[in-house]
Write an enzyme that holds these catalytic residues in place. Sequence first.
Site, PDB file in Angstrom:
ATOM      1  N   CYS A 268       5.110  -8.329   7.275  1.00  0.00           N
ATOM      2  CA  CYS A 268       6.074  -7.917   8.298  1.00  0.00           C
ATOM      3  C   CYS A 268       6.283  -9.072   9.263  1.00  0.00           C
ATOM      4  O   CYS A 268       5.383  -9.871   9.472  1.00  0.00           O
ATOM      5  CB  CYS A 268       5.546  -6.687   9.040  1.00  0.00           C
ATOM      6  SG  CYS A 268       6.746  -5.977  10.186  1.00  0.00           S
TER       7      CYS A 268
ATOM      8  N   ASN B 266      -6.681   3.903  14.450  1.00  0.00           N
ATOM      9  CA  ASN B 266      -7.614   3.591  13.376  1.00  0.00           C
ATOM     10  C   ASN B 266      -8.006   2.120  13.486  1.00  0.00           C
ATOM     11  O   ASN B 266      -7.258   1.253  13.023  1.00  0.00           O
ATOM     12  CB  ASN B 266      -6.887   3.800  12.034  1.00  0.00           C
ATOM     13  CG  ASN B 266      -7.623   4.755  11.154  1.00  0.00           C
ATOM     14  OD1 ASN B 266      -8.840   4.877  11.234  1.00  0.00           O
ATOM     15  ND2 ASN B 266      -6.887   5.430  10.295  1.00  0.00           N
TER      16      ASN B 266
ATOM     17  N   SER C  21       8.223   4.120  16.360  1.00  0.00           N
ATOM     18  CA  SER C  21       6.922   3.613  16.808  1.00  0.00           C
ATOM     19  C   SER C  21       7.090   3.284  18.285  1.00  0.00           C
ATOM     20  O   SER C  21       7.631   2.238  18.630  1.00  0.00           O
ATOM     21  CB  SER C  21       6.607   2.299  16.066  1.00  0.00           C
ATOM     22  OG  SER C  21       5.928   2.546  14.902  1.00  0.00           O
TER      23      SER C  21
ATOM     24  N   CYS D  83      -3.204   1.081   7.964  1.00  0.00           N
ATOM     25  CA  CYS D  83      -2.189   0.370   7.182  1.00  0.00           C
ATOM     26  C   CYS D  83      -2.524  -1.123   7.083  1.00  0.00           C
ATOM     27  O   CYS D  83      -2.762  -1.786   8.084  1.00  0.00           O
ATOM     28  CB  CYS D  83      -0.847   0.572   7.872  1.00  0.00           C
ATOM     29  SG  CYS D  83       0.486  -0.217   7.012  1.00  0.00           S
TER      30      CYS D  83
ATOM     31  N   GLU E 262       0.832  -1.207   0.000  1.00  0.00           N
ATOM     32  CA  GLU E 262       0.000   0.000   0.000  1.00  0.00           C
ATOM     33  C   GLU E 262       0.864   1.254   0.000  1.00  0.00           C
ATOM     34  O   GLU E 262       1.956   1.261   0.560  1.00  0.00           O
ATOM     35  CB  GLU E 262      -0.858   0.025   1.266  1.00  0.00           C
ATOM     36  CG  GLU E 262      -1.867  -1.084   1.305  1.00  0.00           C
ATOM     37  CD  GLU E 262      -2.682  -1.053   2.598  1.00  0.00           C
ATOM     38  OE1 GLU E 262      -3.626  -1.826   2.702  1.00  0.00           O
ATOM     39  OE2 GLU E 262      -2.365  -0.255   3.495  1.00  0.00           O
TER      40      GLU E 262
ATOM     41  N   CYS F  95       3.234   8.216   1.853  1.00  0.00           N
ATOM     42  CA  CYS F  95       3.629   7.152   2.786  1.00  0.00           C
ATOM     43  C   CYS F  95       3.872   5.883   1.962  1.00  0.00           C
ATOM     44  O   CYS F  95       2.974   5.418   1.262  1.00  0.00           O
ATOM     45  CB  CYS F  95       2.488   6.966   3.788  1.00  0.00           C
ATOM     46  SG  CYS F  95       2.721   5.568   4.868  1.00  0.00           S
TER      47      CYS F  95
ATOM     48  N   CYS G 207      -1.216  -3.276  14.828  1.00  0.00           N
ATOM     49  CA  CYS G 207      -0.973  -3.025  13.403  1.00  0.00           C
ATOM     50  C   CYS G 207      -1.562  -4.124  12.525  1.00  0.00           C
ATOM     51  O   CYS G 207      -1.280  -5.310  12.725  1.00  0.00           O
ATOM     52  CB  CYS G 207       0.531  -2.913  13.175  1.00  0.00           C
ATOM     53  SG  CYS G 207       0.981  -2.822  11.444  1.00  0.00           S
TER      54      CYS G 207
ATOM     55  N   CYS H  96       3.445  -6.318  15.745  1.00  0.00           N
ATOM     56  CA  CYS H  96       2.981  -5.300  16.701  1.00  0.00           C
ATOM     57  C   CYS H  96       1.466  -5.459  16.771  1.00  0.00           C
ATOM     58  O   CYS H  96       0.796  -5.534  15.737  1.00  0.00           O
ATOM     59  CB  CYS H  96       3.334  -3.892  16.214  1.00  0.00           C
ATOM     60  SG  CYS H  96       5.103  -3.693  15.929  1.00  0.00           S
TER      61      CYS H  96
ATOM     62  N   GLY I 104       5.571  -2.896   6.452  1.00  0.00           N
ATOM     63  CA  GLY I 104       6.916  -3.413   6.688  1.00  0.00           C
ATOM     64  C   GLY I 104       7.751  -2.580   7.637  1.00  0.00           C
ATOM     65  O   GLY I 104       7.416  -1.443   7.959  1.00  0.00           O
ATOM     66  N   GLU I 105       8.828  -3.191   8.127  1.00  0.00           N
ATOM     67  CA  GLU I 105       9.789  -2.523   9.012  1.00  0.00           C
ATOM     68  C   GLU I 105      11.002  -2.128   8.150  1.00  0.00           C
ATOM     69  O   GLU I 105      11.804  -2.987   7.765  1.00  0.00           O
ATOM     70  CB  GLU I 105      10.182  -3.487  10.142  1.00  0.00           C
ATOM     71  CG  GLU I 105      11.417  -3.107  10.928  1.00  0.00           C
ATOM     72  CD  GLU I 105      11.427  -1.673  11.456  1.00  0.00           C
ATOM     73  OE1 GLU I 105      10.571  -1.334  12.284  1.00  0.00           O
ATOM     74  OE2 GLU I 105      12.302  -0.881  11.017  1.00  0.00           O
TER      75      GLU I 105
HETATM   76  S1  SF4 Z   1       4.535  -2.798   9.839  1.00  0.00           S
HETATM   77 FE1  SF4 Z   1       5.529  -1.603  11.490  1.00  0.00          FE
HETATM   78  S2  SF4 Z   1       3.965  -1.388  13.074  1.00  0.00           S
HETATM   79 FE2  SF4 Z   1       3.270  -3.019  11.671  1.00  0.00          FE
HETATM   80  S3  SF4 Z   1       3.975  -4.948  12.607  1.00  0.00           S
HETATM   81 FE3  SF4 Z   1       5.579  -4.277  11.194  1.00  0.00          FE
HETATM   82  S4  SF4 Z   1       6.989  -3.037  12.435  1.00  0.00           S
HETATM   83 FE4  SF4 Z   1       5.094  -3.253  13.626  1.00  0.00          FE
END
Ligand code: SF4
Length: 348
Positions: A109, A292, A216, A335, A89, A102, A116, A113, A162-163
Site C-alpha cells: 500500500c 491488534n 477507516s 492485516c 492475505e 475479507c 496498519c 497509515c 491495499g486501498e
Molecule cells: S492498507 Fe488500508 S489501513 Fe493499511 S496503510 Fe493502506 S490504506 Fe491505510
Amino acid sequence: MNLLDLNLIELENLLKENGFEKFRAKQIWDLIFKQGDWELKSQNNLPEKLINFIKEKTHIFPVKIKTEQKSKDGTIKWLVEVEGKKNVEMVYIPEERRNTLCISSQVGCTLNCKFCHTGTEIWKKNLSPAEIIGQVLLAKKQIGDFIKNSKTLTNIVFMGMGEPLLNYENVRKSCEILVDKNALDFSWKKITISTSGIVPNIIKMADEVKTSLAISFHAPNDELRTEIMPINKKYPIEMLLNACKNYIEKTKQMVTLEYVMLDGVNDSAEHAHELAQLTKRYKTKINLIPFNPWPGCEYKRTPMKKIKEFADIIENNNIGISIRKNRGNDILAACGQLQAAFQNGTVK
Ligand code: SF4
C-alpha cells in the site's frame, strides 16, 4: 488474457470475434461460477474447438493458496499467491448470522497509515479483477460452497491489503461481476468497500457502484487524523464526511466509520464527545475496533473497559455504535502479519 477479467458481455464479444456462438459465454461462466470448475474439467457441453481456444489463447485462474492458518474460533487466514509471484492475505470469518470474506485489492500500500502493518510494506501492484474475483472463488472452494451447491459465504469486505479506491477501476469491475446473477449473485449491500478516504473516488462510487461503504476514520479531528493517517492532509474530515453524505443520499446504502482504539492516542472521553459531535450531522454508524498489535508497532490496544465507556458516550448521543469482536486471536490476525511472517520464514 485472463477470462476472469471479462464481464459477460466482453466474454460474449470475445467468443463472437473468434467464431464461437455467444451463448457459450454463459456456459463457461456456469462452469466457473456455479460449479467452481475453472479448469473446465467437466466441460461436456463445450465444443473441443472452443476448449482448445480457451487453453491456447487465454487462462482462467490466477491465484493459489500458499499457506493457511485456522483459528480455534473458526476464522481461517490464507496467504494467496497472485500473478508475478506476489502474496496477499484473505480471511474468512464465520459468525452466527453471516460468514464474511475479507479480501485484498493491492499488493502492499502507498498510504502508510501508522497503525496498519500493510502500510509498512512497499506497494508492488494493483490486483486485477481476476485476482480479486479469484480470491472469492478460492475461498468458496475451500469452505465447500461448490460441492454443497450452497451460499455459505454471505458477505465480502474489501478490508484486506491495499486501498481499494486507489485501484478503483479493477475493484469496480470485480464488484460488477460478483453481483452478476450469472456469476456469484451477491447483493450490493453484502459487499463492503473500506477506504481511508479517497474523496474523488467516493464521489465516483456513488454513481457507479452501490456497495456498502466503510471509512477507516480513527480520529475525531484533523490534527490527530493526519498524524495517524497522512492521507487526511489531502482529504480532510469535513470533505470526507460530505462525500459520505452524498454517498448515503445517492445509494441509500449504509456508511460505517471504523475507529481503531489505540491506547492513550484516540480513546479518551474527550475524543468520544468530539466524535459524537462531529458525526451527529451525518447518518453514519460507528464501529469500534480493538487494536491488534503487531511486532514493531508503536501502539497498544485500549483496555476493553475503556472501549465500552467510549461506546457509551457515543450511544448516549443517539449514534449507532458497535464493538467489533476480536477474531482469530491465536493466529496472525492483524492485516499484513501473515505475509510478514511468511517472508521472514517464521511461517511456511
Ligand atoms: S492498507 Fe488500508 S489501513 Fe493499511 S496503510 Fe493502506 S490504506 Fe491505510
